[in-house]
Design a protein around this motif. Structure first.
Motif, short mmCIF file in Angstrom:
data_model
loop_
_atom_site.label_atom_id
_atom_site.label_comp_id
_atom_site.label_asym_id
_atom_site.label_seq_id
_atom_site.Cartn_x
_atom_site.Cartn_y
_atom_site.Cartn_z
N SER A 115 0.83 -1.21 0.00
CA SER A 115 0.00 0.00 0.00
C SER A 115 0.86 1.26 0.00
O SER A 115 0.43 2.29 -0.51
N PHE A 116 2.05 1.19 0.59
CA PHE A 116 2.94 2.36 0.51
C PHE A 116 3.28 2.64 -0.97
O PHE A 116 3.34 3.79 -1.39
N ALA A 117 3.49 1.57 -1.75
CA ALA A 117 3.73 1.75 -3.19
C ALA A 117 2.47 2.27 -3.87
O ALA A 117 2.54 3.13 -4.76
N LEU A 118 1.31 1.78 -3.42
CA LEU A 118 0.04 2.22 -4.01
C LEU A 118 -0.14 3.74 -3.88
O LEU A 118 -0.58 4.40 -4.81
N VAL A 119 0.24 4.26 -2.72
CA VAL A 119 0.11 5.72 -2.50
C VAL A 119 0.91 6.47 -3.56
O VAL A 119 0.44 7.44 -4.15
N THR A 363 -3.33 4.76 8.61
CA THR A 363 -3.89 3.40 8.53
C THR A 363 -4.15 2.99 7.07
O THR A 363 -3.86 1.86 6.68
N TYR A 364 -4.68 3.93 6.27
CA TYR A 364 -4.99 3.58 4.87
C TYR A 364 -3.71 3.31 4.08
O TYR A 364 -3.72 2.54 3.13
N ALA A 365 -2.62 3.99 4.46
CA ALA A 365 -1.36 3.77 3.74
C ALA A 365 -0.73 2.44 4.16
O ALA A 365 -0.09 1.77 3.36
N ILE A 366 -0.94 2.07 5.43
CA ILE A 366 -0.39 0.79 5.88
C ILE A 366 -1.15 -0.36 5.22
O ILE A 366 -0.57 -1.26 4.65
N SER A 367 -2.47 -0.31 5.32
CA SER A 367 -3.28 -1.36 4.71
C SER A 367 -4.73 -0.90 4.56
O SER A 367 -5.46 -0.78 5.55
N PRO A 368 -5.18 -0.65 3.32
CA PRO A 368 -6.58 -0.28 3.12
C PRO A 368 -7.54 -1.35 3.64
O PRO A 368 -8.61 -1.02 4.15
N SER A 369 -7.16 -2.63 3.53
CA SER A 369 -8.06 -3.69 4.00
C SER A 369 -8.24 -3.61 5.51
O SER A 369 -9.34 -3.82 6.04
N TYR A 370 -7.16 -3.35 6.22
CA TYR A 370 -7.24 -3.20 7.68
C TYR A 370 -8.13 -2.00 8.01
O TYR A 370 -9.02 -2.08 8.86
N ALA A 371 -7.90 -0.89 7.29
CA ALA A 371 -8.70 0.32 7.54
C ALA A 371 -10.18 0.01 7.33
O ALA A 371 -11.03 0.41 8.12
N LYS A 372 -10.47 -0.73 6.28
CA LYS A 372 -11.87 -1.04 5.96
C LYS A 372 -12.49 -1.96 7.02
O LYS A 372 -13.56 -1.70 7.54
N ARG A 373 -11.74 -3.00 7.35
CA ARG A 373 -12.24 -3.97 8.34
C ARG A 373 -12.53 -3.28 9.65
O ARG A 373 -13.58 -3.45 10.25
N TYR A 374 -11.56 -2.45 10.11
CA TYR A 374 -11.72 -1.87 11.45
C TYR A 374 -12.64 -0.66 11.46
O TYR A 374 -13.34 -0.45 12.45
N ALA A 407 -8.52 6.72 1.14
CA ALA A 407 -9.38 6.85 2.33
C ALA A 407 -10.84 7.09 1.94
O ALA A 407 -11.75 6.49 2.50
N LYS A 408 -11.04 7.98 0.94
CA LYS A 408 -12.41 8.28 0.53
C LYS A 408 -13.12 7.03 0.01
O LYS A 408 -14.28 6.79 0.31
N GLN A 409 -12.35 6.23 -0.74
CA GLN A 409 -12.94 5.00 -1.28
C GLN A 409 -13.33 4.04 -0.15
O GLN A 409 -14.42 3.47 -0.14
N ILE A 410 -12.44 3.90 0.83
CA ILE A 410 -12.70 2.98 1.94
C ILE A 410 -13.92 3.46 2.74
O ILE A 410 -14.81 2.68 3.08
N ILE A 411 -13.94 4.76 3.05
CA ILE A 411 -15.04 5.29 3.87
C ILE A 411 -16.36 5.11 3.13
O ILE A 411 -17.37 4.70 3.71
N THR A 412 -16.34 5.38 1.81
CA THR A 412 -17.56 5.19 1.01
C THR A 412 -18.00 3.73 1.04
O THR A 412 -19.18 3.43 1.25
N GLU A 413 -17.04 2.82 0.85
CA GLU A 413 -17.40 1.39 0.83
C GLU A 413 -18.00 0.95 2.16
O GLU A 413 -19.00 0.25 2.21
N VAL A 414 -17.36 1.39 3.26
CA VAL A 414 -17.84 0.95 4.59
C VAL A 414 -19.24 1.51 4.85
O VAL A 414 -20.15 0.78 5.28
N LEU A 415 -19.44 2.78 4.55
CA LEU A 415 -20.75 3.39 4.84
C LEU A 415 -21.83 2.82 3.92
O LEU A 415 -22.97 2.61 4.34
N THR A 416 -21.46 2.54 2.67
CA THR A 416 -22.43 1.94 1.74
C THR A 416 -22.89 0.58 2.27
O THR A 416 -24.07 0.25 2.25
N GLU A 417 -21.93 -0.17 2.78
CA GLU A 417 -22.27 -1.49 3.32
C GLU A 417 -23.22 -1.36 4.51
O GLU A 417 -24.16 -2.13 4.66
N LYS A 418 -22.97 -0.36 5.35
CA LYS A 418 -23.84 -0.14 6.52
C LYS A 418 -25.26 0.21 6.09
O LYS A 418 -26.23 -0.19 6.71
N VAL A 419 -25.36 0.99 4.98
CA VAL A 419 -26.69 1.36 4.48
C VAL A 419 -27.36 0.12 3.87
O VAL A 419 -28.53 -0.16 4.15
#
Ligand SMILES: [Zn+2]
Length: 448
Positions: A115-119, A363-374, A407-419
């Protein structure tokens, strides 16, 4: 006939089921689109950066493609086997980008998945229109970075226009960019990590005030604290997890005094192991907490993964801080970096103590999956008012931009799932997005 009716029934059932699932996926896509649009309209608070002054950057030899890799991704290059001796060439060497790339390429090929490379890749793609970083593109990427920095407003264009950052909290005041939208938090590391005579003498010299007794030493800490207040510090940053564990015991003054005396009466090069210095370090830490309590200044801890190589992850477990949350119910504590990998422990602490907050910067730079899960788990367990969801934790604006896209993508995905799961209505999801990206940090740091 009976068989025929069954077929008809099954056929209708399948059609309805399919239509229903099509409708559901359409609804989910619609929710995601609307949420993303809404998040794009928000002004955000960036709670943590280590920005380098752009005027300084213009004079360095990292103003090439390597700028995008110079911070945390460098650690991945090293753990992928790049020799540490390359440091000087990469950061200080004045060489063409293609030559610099030759040094990096074998290790990039081993670690381009992180994910550091992804950034770095997101920044190259979105800001400089370079879809893949490789031998053929590092030249043009370098040119485009240099020409971006010819624009004296580049820094603000990215942070204020592209990321819509209303306020940014800088780690320490070394940036020396006196703009009203950059606030800062202050470190008191020379007092908290004290274990050398030289360290004490340096403080005395800097403050031009002798330090003979433990009381003088506490006074020097108070001087520095007051200087911070005068300069507008919005929080105290503690990075002790890089050099010792986070268990700060309430220490008897006699034990602290004994360590202090050993240090001041020693030779100029005296250095004692941190375990021996612990009573003094802990004592100074609690003095600092009393000042934080008295002035209502929040306290920030680095928790979880430490940057660089060879650090001891056991030192940074947020559970070690639990005694402080009891001891100082009036002090607000925020635990940085989603405490990676201690997300469950962090949830438990923020759920149990009203004075403990979560900050997801890095957190998103370390691991987007971790950020999403938590983020998903924390939104189930902790009042949303206690979560701050953005900070890049980077030294250049390009990487902050890259992390914010993720981060925006993760936050959108998590909130969409909650809806979609009916845990939140669309309105409530928007309310949560605004809280975690803006309102909570404004309240926590007392921003105007
Ligand atoms: Zn940081």
């Amino acid at each position: 006939m009976k068989k025929f009716i069954v077929y008809i029934f099954l056929f209708c059932f399948c059609i309805t089921g399919k239509a229903q699932s099509d409708y559901l996926s359409y609804r989910t896509e619609e929710t995601a689109r609307k949420l993303k649009e809404y998040i794009d309209t928000l002004k955000i608070i960036d709670t943590h950066e280590h920005l380098l002054n752009p005027d300084f950057l213009r004079k360095t030899n990292i103003l090439d493609f390597f700028l995008l890799m110079n911070h945390y991704y460098y650690d991945d290059l090293i753990t992928a086997g790049m020799p540490e001796e390359f440091f000087n060439k990469l950061y200080n060497g004045n060489m063409p980008p293609e030559e610099k790339w030759k040094l990096i390429e074998p290790y990039w090929n081993r670690s381009l998945n992180t994910s550091f490379a992804l950034v770095a890749k997101v920044a190259a793609r979105n800001l400089f229109n370079v879809n893949e970083i490789n031998a053929n593109t590092v030249g043009i990427l370098t040119q485009r970075i240099k020409s971006a920095y010819n624009n004296k407003n580049w820094f603000e264009t990215i942070l204020k226009d592209s990321c819509r950052i209303e306020y940014l909290v800088q780690d320490d005041d070394a940036l020396a960019l006196k703009v009203d939208w950059i606030k800062y938090v202050k470190r008191f590391t020379p007092w908290l990590n004290v274990r050398t005579k030289f360290g004490i003498d340096s403080i005395a010299m800097e403050q031009v005030e002798p330090i003979f007794t433990l009381e003088d030493f506490v006074k020097s800490l108070r001087n520095e604290f007051e200087k911070g207040l005068k300069n507008g510090m919005v929080g105290i940053k503690v990075i002790s997890a890089y050099s010792r564990n986070l268990y700060f015991e309430k220490t008897d003054i006699a034990a602290a005094r004994k360590v202090f005396k050993t240090l001041v009466s020693g030779d100029e090069d005296l250095q004692i192991p941190w375990e021996k210095a612990k009573p003094l370090q802990d004592y100074m830490f609690h003095q600092l907490m009393e000042m934080a309590k008295q002035h209502g200044v929040p306290v920030i801890f680095h928790t979880g993964l430490q940057a660089g190589q060879g650090n001891d992850i056991r030192n940074s477990n947020p559970v070690l801080l639990a005694n402080l949350f009891h001891e100082y119910p009036d002090v607000r504590f925020v635990l940085f970096h989603g405490s990676y990998p201690y997300g469950g422990e962090l949830a438990t602490l923020a759920k149990t103590y009203s004075n403990v907050y979560i900050d997801m910067n890095w957190t998103y730079a370390i691991s987007p999956s971790y950020a999403k899960r938590y983020l998903s788990e924390w939104l189930e367990t902790i009042p949303a008012s206690k979560i701050m969801a953005f900070g890049g934790d980077y030294n250049c604006v390009e990487n902050i931009y890259g992390v914010y896209q993720i981060a925006k993508q993760i936050i959108t995905e998590v909130l969409t799932e909650k809806v979609s799961n009916n845990q939140l209505s669309e309105n409530e999801a928007r309310q949560v997005a605004k809280m975690i990206l803006h309102d909570n940090a404004v309240e926590f740091y007392g921003l105007p």
